[in-house]
Write an enzyme that holds these catalytic residues in place. Structure first.
Site, PDB file in Angstrom:
ATOM      1  NE  ARG A  52      47.224 -44.744 -23.612  1.00  0.00           N
ATOM      2  CZ  ARG A  52      46.564 -44.066 -22.674  1.00  0.00           C
ATOM      3  NH1 ARG A  52      46.331 -44.616 -21.491  1.00  0.00           N
ATOM      4  NH2 ARG A  52      46.155 -42.835 -22.903  1.00  0.00           N
ATOM      5  CE  LYS A 151      43.077 -42.433 -25.373  1.00  0.00           C
ATOM      6  NZ  LYS A 151      41.729 -42.477 -24.812  1.00  0.00           N
ATOM      7  CD  GLU A 184      38.525 -48.429 -18.911  1.00  0.00           C
ATOM      8  OE1 GLU A 184      39.420 -47.629 -18.631  1.00  0.00           O
ATOM      9  OE2 GLU A 184      38.506 -49.121 -19.942  1.00  0.00           O
TER      10      GLU A 184
HETATM   11  N1  PXG Z   1      39.817 -45.351 -19.816  1.00  0.00           N
HETATM   12  C1  PXG Z   1      39.426 -45.082 -21.064  1.00  0.00           C
HETATM   13  C2  PXG Z   1      38.472 -45.974 -21.740  1.00  0.00           C
HETATM   14  C3  PXG Z   1      39.934 -43.941 -21.706  1.00  0.00           C
HETATM   15  O1  PXG Z   1      39.566 -43.659 -22.956  1.00  0.00           O
HETATM   16  C4  PXG Z   1      41.199 -43.432 -19.704  1.00  0.00           C
HETATM   17  C5  PXG Z   1      40.678 -44.581 -19.142  1.00  0.00           C
HETATM   18  C6  PXG Z   1      42.194 -42.619 -18.936  1.00  0.00           C
HETATM   19  O2  PXG Z   1      43.496 -42.775 -19.481  1.00  0.00           O
HETATM   20  P1  PXG Z   1      44.586 -41.614 -19.383  1.00  0.00           P
HETATM   21  O3  PXG Z   1      45.784 -42.210 -20.015  1.00  0.00           O
HETATM   22  O4  PXG Z   1      44.033 -40.449 -20.108  1.00  0.00           O
HETATM   23  O5  PXG Z   1      44.786 -41.328 -17.935  1.00  0.00           O
HETATM   24  C7  PXG Z   1      40.835 -43.104 -21.018  1.00  0.00           C
HETATM   25  C8  PXG Z   1      41.383 -41.885 -21.658  1.00  0.00           C
HETATM   26  C9  PXG Z   1      38.493 -37.631 -24.947  1.00  0.00           C
HETATM   27  C10 PXG Z   1      39.542 -38.182 -24.072  1.00  0.00           C
HETATM   28  O6  PXG Z   1      38.751 -36.608 -25.576  1.00  0.00           O
HETATM   29  C11 PXG Z   1      39.523 -39.497 -23.686  1.00  0.00           C
HETATM   30  C12 PXG Z   1      40.517 -39.973 -22.861  1.00  0.00           C
HETATM   31  C13 PXG Z   1      41.505 -39.151 -22.429  1.00  0.00           C
HETATM   32  C14 PXG Z   1      41.526 -37.849 -22.827  1.00  0.00           C
HETATM   33  C15 PXG Z   1      40.531 -37.344 -23.668  1.00  0.00           C
HETATM   34  O7  PXG Z   1      37.413 -38.192 -25.026  1.00  0.00           O
HETATM   35  N2  PXG Z   1      40.468 -41.278 -22.502  1.00  0.00           N
END
Ligand code: PXG
Length: 286
Positions: A52, A151, A184
């Site tokens: 990703r 991301k 989301e």
């Molecule tokens: N949606 C968004 C917009 C995200 O930023 C997720 C869904 C979940 O994705 P994953 O792959 O983690 O299951 C995310 C993930 C942080 C932080 O420090 C942000 C995320 C993940 C971990 C830490 O703000 N975002």
């Protein structure tokens, strides 16, 4: 010893881990990142996170100056340097320092930063009692403006939605897409359960395709829970039996109130509980 931060091939004490104020990551949010977790020294779904990260970079025409194999090595080195086994890991790639001005061609030396730190969880009570969330009026990025599948270091609209949530006393907020459909939350994907069936918005609803989300879809299959991607509106949430969020930071966290309305009976439901337990087992399995 101070926490050791990896920056482009070298380790620095946390206090000395710095990059240029001319870095376009800072000036314009021009860069990409990943947030991952390690359990007992193993990074959960590292390959998926690296894929990703490199796809996010490719989508913004940013060439990461190291191979995926070297990124994997550097990630584990960062964990080892800090004697961390259960950790939160942040990979960041910036466009690098350049002159003022948007032109990415004016930059050189993209910076690769790896931070491995202790995990900050949502307070434990939320996992038992569930979260209250609200719908933010700030929508998710329009896919024609900036693909939500990237991301990127540009999280301002999610941050605006998070502020709306916090001002309403909620630590997460629901974001809709430009069509008014459920997308989301600000840093988590969303699932509902209706009549025993598990549903989550599809990739084309303008979401980040979460790695935890995909792990939950896999687990549901293994557990014989019918699960599919489904376009949904707030109506579907209001009439759902159960709701929960997934993310690398939050893992699996139940939602019991949306916009002041109780979800189902207003308590953590059985399918959520089953998937939460299965997820814990999965990440702690060798
Ligand atoms: N949606 C968004 C917009 C995200 O930023 C997720 C869904 C979940 O994705 P994953 O792959 O983690 O299951 C995310 C993930 C942080 C932080 O420090 C942000 C995320 C993940 C971990 C830490 O703000 N975002």
């Amino acid at each position: 010893m101070a926490l050791q931060i990896y920056i482009t091939g070298k380790f620095y004490d946390k206090e000395d881990a710095k990059i240029s104020v001319y870095d376009h990551g800072l000036l314009y949010g021009d860069g990409v990142f990943e947030g991952m977790r390690s359990y007992s020294g193993k990074v959960f779904r590292l390959k998926e996170h690296l894929d990703r990260l490199y796809e996010s970079a490719r989508a913004i025409c940013l060439e990461i100056p190291m191979s995926k194999a070297d990124m994997e090595k550097a990630t584990y080195e960062t964990l080892q340097k800090n004697s961390l086994v259960d950790a939160y890991i942040r990979l960041i790639v910036t466009r690098g320092a350049g002159s003022l001005g948007l032109d990415p061609n004016k930059t050189s030396d993209p910076q690769v930063i790896i931070i491995a730190d202790s995990i900050s969880l949502y307070p434990a009570e939320f996992y038992d009692k569930g979260l209250k969330i609200i719908t933010a009026s700030t929508i998710r990025n329009h896919p024609a403006a900036l693909s939500p599948r990237i991301k990127s270091l540009n999280y301002l609209n999610n941050i605006m939605a998070k502020i709306e949530g916090l001002q309403a006393g909620c630590i997460e907020a629901l974001m809709l897409n430009h069509k008014g459909e459920v997308a989301e939350c600000t840093g988590d994907n969303i699932f509902i359960v209706k009549s025993g069936v598990l549903m989550t918005p599809p990739k084309d609803a303008g979401i980040l395709e979460g790695i935890t989300r995909n792990a939950i879809l896999d687990l549901a299959k293994e557990l014989g829970i019918i699960a599919f991607e489904q376009t949904m509106t707030r109506h579907d949430l209001f009439v759902a039996d159960e709701c929960f969020l997934t993310g690398s930071a939050a893992e699996v966290i139940p939602v019991v109130t949306i916009d002041g309305r109780p979800v189902g009976g207003g308590a953590v439901g059985p399918v959520t509980r089953q998937l939460l337990d299965a997820f814990k087992k999965l990440v702690h399995s060798k």
